[in-house]
Design a protein around this motif. Structure first.
Motif, PDB file in Angstrom:
ATOM      1  N   VAL A 159       0.875  -1.187   0.000  1.00  0.00           N
ATOM      2  CA  VAL A 159       0.000   0.000   0.000  1.00  0.00           C
ATOM      3  C   VAL A 159       0.903   1.225   0.000  1.00  0.00           C
ATOM      4  O   VAL A 159       1.801   1.345   0.852  1.00  0.00           O
ATOM      5  CB  VAL A 159      -0.941   0.030   1.221  1.00  0.00           C
ATOM      6  N   ASN A 160       0.664   2.121  -0.940  1.00  0.00           N
ATOM      7  CA  ASN A 160       1.387   3.395  -1.024  1.00  0.00           C
ATOM      8  C   ASN A 160       0.393   4.529  -0.825  1.00  0.00           C
ATOM      9  O   ASN A 160      -0.667   4.559  -1.476  1.00  0.00           O
ATOM     10  CB  ASN A 160       2.082   3.550  -2.376  1.00  0.00           C
ATOM     11  N   ILE A 161       0.743   5.444   0.063  1.00  0.00           N
ATOM     12  CA  ILE A 161      -0.107   6.614   0.331  1.00  0.00           C
ATOM     13  C   ILE A 161       0.747   7.855   0.144  1.00  0.00           C
ATOM     14  O   ILE A 161       1.760   8.049   0.832  1.00  0.00           O
ATOM     15  CB  ILE A 161      -0.693   6.580   1.759  1.00  0.00           C
ATOM     16  N   LEU A 162       0.336   8.709  -0.787  1.00  0.00           N
ATOM     17  CA  LEU A 162       1.057   9.954  -1.067  1.00  0.00           C
ATOM     18  C   LEU A 162       0.401  11.085  -0.284  1.00  0.00           C
ATOM     19  O   LEU A 162      -0.795  11.347  -0.422  1.00  0.00           O
ATOM     20  CB  LEU A 162       1.012  10.257  -2.566  1.00  0.00           C
ATOM     21  N   MET A 163       1.218  11.771   0.540  1.00  0.00           N
ATOM     22  CA  MET A 163       0.743  12.884   1.348  1.00  0.00           C
ATOM     23  C   MET A 163       1.420  14.168   0.869  1.00  0.00           C
ATOM     24  O   MET A 163       2.632  14.183   0.600  1.00  0.00           O
ATOM     25  CB  MET A 163       1.054  12.665   2.830  1.00  0.00           C
TER      26      MET A 163
END
Length: 284
Positions: A214-218
């Motif tokens: 899972v990749n989450i870009l903030m």
């Protein structure tokens, strides 16, 4: 008549002065006799000196003369006097506390992207991690961004080995060590100066080995007081902030993007690492 007969021997008797003038007689004053012990002041005034002692509990103090009742104002409560300026007797004035910068940013995200990120957040919660919360993750990512950016500005790369991916950290070493000092200072984001945080994108995928990621870009927007020429940071917002009676402080609004990655394969440690770092106008 009975009341008049009772009072006449003590208070209404008068004796004549030379010339026909009359003067009221005060009990016990002419004779100079001391008042009998155990008789209170009120009984001596109303019943005369020949009264019996008042009953009193053992050890109780003798009753004092009754205090005069306060007079009520004729026209109600008097008006309050206007309060004058308070005079300070200190030799030095106390320093005023420093006021913090506070900015409100209204962001309008893409509605399609907003729905997509929320939907992927529900998928993570339903199938991968029942304790996952997108709001809690965004707050933790904000604290991680402030911590990592400060270490980057201080070139403490050895403390980032367990937080940032190895290949990303090697690239950052080459870029940051060649930056001037004012650009290094601009990398650090104080957590109180972060004015806006947004979830850019969430991706869920499997690799060729069947591992789940899972990749989450903030995305973060923060204010900095670093002395950077405006022409160097084209497109960056410049603000002049005045805090009370203090001097005007110039701050610039910068943006940064951090991508967090976690492997959800069974048996793997549940740790998030930073797989991408991008400081716009600074690390290009």
């Amino acid at each position: 008549m009975a009341l008049a007969a009772r009072l006449s021997p003590r208070f209404l008797l008068a004796w004549r002065l030379p010339g026909g003038a009359a003067r009221p007689r005060v009990p016990d004053a002419a004779t100079g006799r001391p008042p009998p012990p155990g008789v209170c002041y009120s009984c001596r005034c109303h019943n005369g000196p020949g009264t019996t002692p008042c009953p009193r509990l053992p050890g109780a103090p003798a009753s004092a003369p009754p205090a005069p009742r306060p007079r009520r104002p004729l026209l109600g409560r008097p008006a309050a006097l206007p309060a004058g300026p308070r005079r300070s007797y200190g030799t030095e004035e106390q320093p005023r506390p420093r006021q913090k910068t506070k900015m409100i940013v209204l962001g309008l995200p893409n509605p399609v992207q907003w729905v997509r990120t929320r939907l992927h957040g529900l998928l993570i919660w339903a199938y991968l991690d029942p304790e996952f919360s997108l709001a809690e993750f965004a707050e933790a990512a904000k604290q991680a961004f402030a911590h990592v950016s400060k270490l980057l500005s201080q070139c403490k790369f050895d403390l980032l080995e367990e937080l940032v991916a190895k290949e990303v950290l090697n690239v950052l070493k080459e870029k940051i060590t060649s930056l001037p000092d004012n650009h290094k200072n601009a990398l650090a984001a104080d957590i109180d100066e972060i004015v806006y945080t947004s979830t850019g994108d969430i991706s869920i995928y499997y690799d060729e080995k069947g591992r789940k990621f899972v990749n989450i870009l903030m995305c973060f927007w923060y204010l900095t007081s670093a002395n950077i020429p405006s022409e160097t940071l084209s497109g960056a917002g410049v603000f002049q902030v005045k805090l009370g009676d203090q001097n005007v402080e110039t701050k610039q609004l910068l943006s940064a993007s951090y991508e967090f990655q976690r492997e959800f394969t069974q048996g793997v440690k549940p740790d998030w690492t930073i797989s991408r770092i991008d400081h716009s106008k600074l690390l290009e």
